[in-house]
Scaffold this motif. Structure first.
Motif, PDB file in Angstrom:
ATOM      1  N   GLU A  31       0.831  -1.215   0.000  1.00  0.00           N
ATOM      2  CA  GLU A  31       0.000   0.000   0.000  1.00  0.00           C
ATOM      3  C   GLU A  31       0.863   1.262   0.000  1.00  0.00           C
ATOM      4  OE1 GLU A  31      -2.423   1.124   3.320  1.00  0.00           O
ATOM      5  OE2 GLU A  31      -0.860   0.769   4.806  1.00  0.00           O
ATOM      6  N   HIS A  33       0.923   4.532   2.202  1.00  0.00           N
ATOM      7  CA  HIS A  33       0.403   4.997   3.488  1.00  0.00           C
ATOM      8  C   HIS A  33       0.885   6.423   3.729  1.00  0.00           C
ATOM      9  CE1 HIS A  33      -1.225   3.666   7.537  1.00  0.00           C
ATOM     10  NE2 HIS A  33      -0.805   4.904   7.772  1.00  0.00           N
ATOM     11  N   LYS A 189       3.954   0.816  -6.834  1.00  0.00           N
ATOM     12  CA  LYS A 189       2.987   0.018  -6.072  1.00  0.00           C
ATOM     13  C   LYS A 189       2.588  -1.240  -6.836  1.00  0.00           C
ATOM     14  CE  LYS A 189      -1.759   0.319  -4.363  1.00  0.00           C
ATOM     15  NZ  LYS A 189      -2.931   1.196  -4.194  1.00  0.00           N
ATOM     16  N   THR A 194       6.059  -1.028  -1.280  1.00  0.00           N
ATOM     17  CA  THR A 194       5.222  -0.348  -0.294  1.00  0.00           C
ATOM     18  C   THR A 194       5.829   1.025  -0.019  1.00  0.00           C
ATOM     19  OG1 THR A 194       4.702  -2.482   0.705  1.00  0.00           O
ATOM     20  CG2 THR A 194       4.248  -0.524   2.027  1.00  0.00           C
ATOM     21  N   ASP A 210      -3.610   4.835   0.194  1.00  0.00           N
ATOM     22  CA  ASP A 210      -4.614   3.836   0.575  1.00  0.00           C
ATOM     23  C   ASP A 210      -5.059   4.039   2.018  1.00  0.00           C
ATOM     24  OD1 ASP A 210      -4.503   2.083  -1.885  1.00  0.00           O
ATOM     25  OD2 ASP A 210      -2.403   2.039  -1.260  1.00  0.00           O
TER      26      ASP A 210
END
Length: 506
Positions: A31, A33, A189, A194, A210
């Motif tokens: 993800e 973040h 991604k 990540t 995300d």
């Protein structure tokens, strides 16, 4: 999705300051973040814990990475597991080539001899991945900051990155370069990388992230999923700035007088990066007796604006006008800026504001030696009398004005810097982070001095990263973002939410 990273109850303390207080962060495999928060919220400190800049044992709590307890003694330990951090201030060597920078410390070599053919071949492959067509031998100094950011990512890819951390990656980029960088993160991604992105640009956060974690005052406030939660910019802003606004500021009567200083169409270019404009068409003014704030996040251009106005001590290709009392003045260098009635209290008092090895006396008179000399000869008795006057007026806590300033507390050092510039007799005093690194009691005294200056009819420009400080002290607040003044608020209009909204929506 499985968790790649879990930071559990991370607490990090410095002398007198708890920078992180039981922070929790969970990042899923694959993800993007986002971490949001104001300046000083603890975002960068948390990433320094994660990357090993602050090693295991210097903090409390646990890091679990790829299912295992991780204890990093340094950056190399985290990099060996594929955790790569790209700081806001890029760590490239300008006079080395792209290839040399990418493999610096990770050279393609055998028996101490660098294999340049292999180095250049791998560099070409990495540059293609990040969308750059430059030759591997191109010097970094010839690249714009956007392309330099991409070289940093190529460098991360050369180390088999699994978790990429970017600290304000688009802060200094143009709109086009920012979009290219965000597109690259989305592409990485798909390749299984990540990412953690620290950013204040909420439109960018909502585009690529995300999940979003908000940190405030060293603690985790909220974590939201962009797919399932109702995330609005107002909600993130409220979480970022929702701290208690206790009154810590002395009362003052707000009376603005005649126009004192005006800055018109001020433009400044970066001193080294030829294609980077750091200040764009800045226009602002200060009236007699006014305290005017400049708000903005790190990298917004506040210090660059102040330094360029004060004798063009920062930047190149500077254009625009500075007027005092309606008359254009000469600010082409620092002596002329001082003669024009300007003073600048730097945010870095120890490096740029004081001579630490010298006494309070020498530091106090430094900006106005003509006043304590005759025919080019300093009058030491007069110097001492001036220092004694300001020691009393500023309540500088010291047994003697013969004390070296290196032995004073941060608050008392800041009072010496203020004394130096007040002795120069300015009409407008520019204060850059005037209370950074000093205790609450000393802050209150500095605020009192600022109020006294405004009561005397002087103009004060106050740059601060602490929004409560700006709201508590200023008659008006200009908001700065990416080198431009994007808004102006009166004291009645200003709030933390309105300031942050201007920053993140412009």
């Amino acid at each position: 999705m499985n968790s790649l990273l879990e930071m559990r109850s991370i607490t990090k303390e410095f002398p007198g300051v708890k920078a992180l207080d039981n922070v929790n962060l969970t990042v899923a495999e694959g993800e993007i973040h986002a971490i949001c928060g104001e300046n000083g919220a603890g975002k960068s400190t948390l990433m320094k814990v994660l990357s090993g800049v602050y090693p295991a044992g210097s903090y409390d709590g646990e890091i679990h990475y790829a299912g295992n307890l991780a204890q990093f003694s340094g950056i190399s330990d985290s990099e060996n597991l594929g955790i790569i951090i790209i700081h806001q201030e890029l760590a490239l060597v300008p006079l080395l080539s792209i290839a040399e920078n990418i493999f610096l410390g990770n050279e393609r070599a055998s028996n101490g001899v660098i294999n340049w053919r292999e180095t250049f071949r791998r560099t070409e492959d990495l540059l293609k991945k990040v969308g750059l067509s430059e030759a591997p031998g191109t010097l970094i100094e010839s690249l714009g900051v956007g392309k330099q950011q991409l070289v940093e990512i190529a460098k991360a890819l050369s180390k088999d990155v699994r978790l990429l951390i970017l600290d304000e990656p688009t802060a200094a980029l143009s709109e086009g370069d920012s979009q290219a960088l965000l597109d690259l993160l989305l592409e990485l991604k798909t390749q299984g990388v990540t990412s953690i992105i620290i950013s204040h640009k909420l439109n960018e956060v909502r585009r690529v992230a995300d999940s979003v974690t908000v940190i405030r005052d060293g603690a985790t406030v909220s974590t939201m999923n962009t797919k399932t939660d109702d995330i609005t910019e107002d909600r993130i802003v409220r979480d970022m700035v929702g701290r208690d606004m206790a009154s810590r500021y002395p009362d003052r009567t707000r009376v603005a007088g005649d126009m004192l200083m005006e800055v018109k169409d001020w433009n400044v270019w970066h001193p080294e990066q030829k294609d980077r404009q750091v200040i764009r068409n800045a226009n602002f003014n200060v009236r007699a007796g006014e305290v005017v704030g400049i708000a903005g996040l790190m990298g917004s251009g506040r210090t660059e604006l102040a330094m360029s106005i004060f004798g063009k001590s920062y930047g190149r290709n500077i254009s625009g006008e500075v007027s005092m009392h309606g008359q254009v003045v000469n600010v082409s260098d620092v002596p002329n800026a001082i003669k024009s009635g300007l003073a600048y209290v730097t945010e870095d008092r120890k490096t740029l504001g004081l001579i630490l090895e010298e006494t309070i006396i020498k530091n106090t008179t430094l900006a106005n030696l003509e006043e304590v000399s005759s025919r080019g000869v300093l009058d030491e008795g007069q110097e001492t009398a001036v220092a004694e006057k300001y020691r009393d007026a500023m309540n500088i806590r010291t047994p003697s004005v013969f004390q070296k300033v290196m032995n004073l507390s941060g608050g008392n050092q800041q009072k010496v810097v203020l004394s130096k510039w007040l002795f120069a007799g300015p009409e407008v005093l520019i204060l850059d982070e005037p209370t950074r690194g000093i205790d609450v009691g000393a802050k209150f005294e500095i605020y009192g001095i600022i109020n006294e200056l405004s009561a005397e009819g002087k103009g004060v420009v106050m740059i601060s990263s602490e929004m409560p400080e700006l709201l508590g002290m200023c008659d008006r607040v200009y908001v700065m973002n990416e080198g431009a003044l994007v808004g102006e608020l009166t004291a009645e209009e200003a709030s933390q939410e309105r300031i942050m909204s201007l920053i993140v929506t412009e």
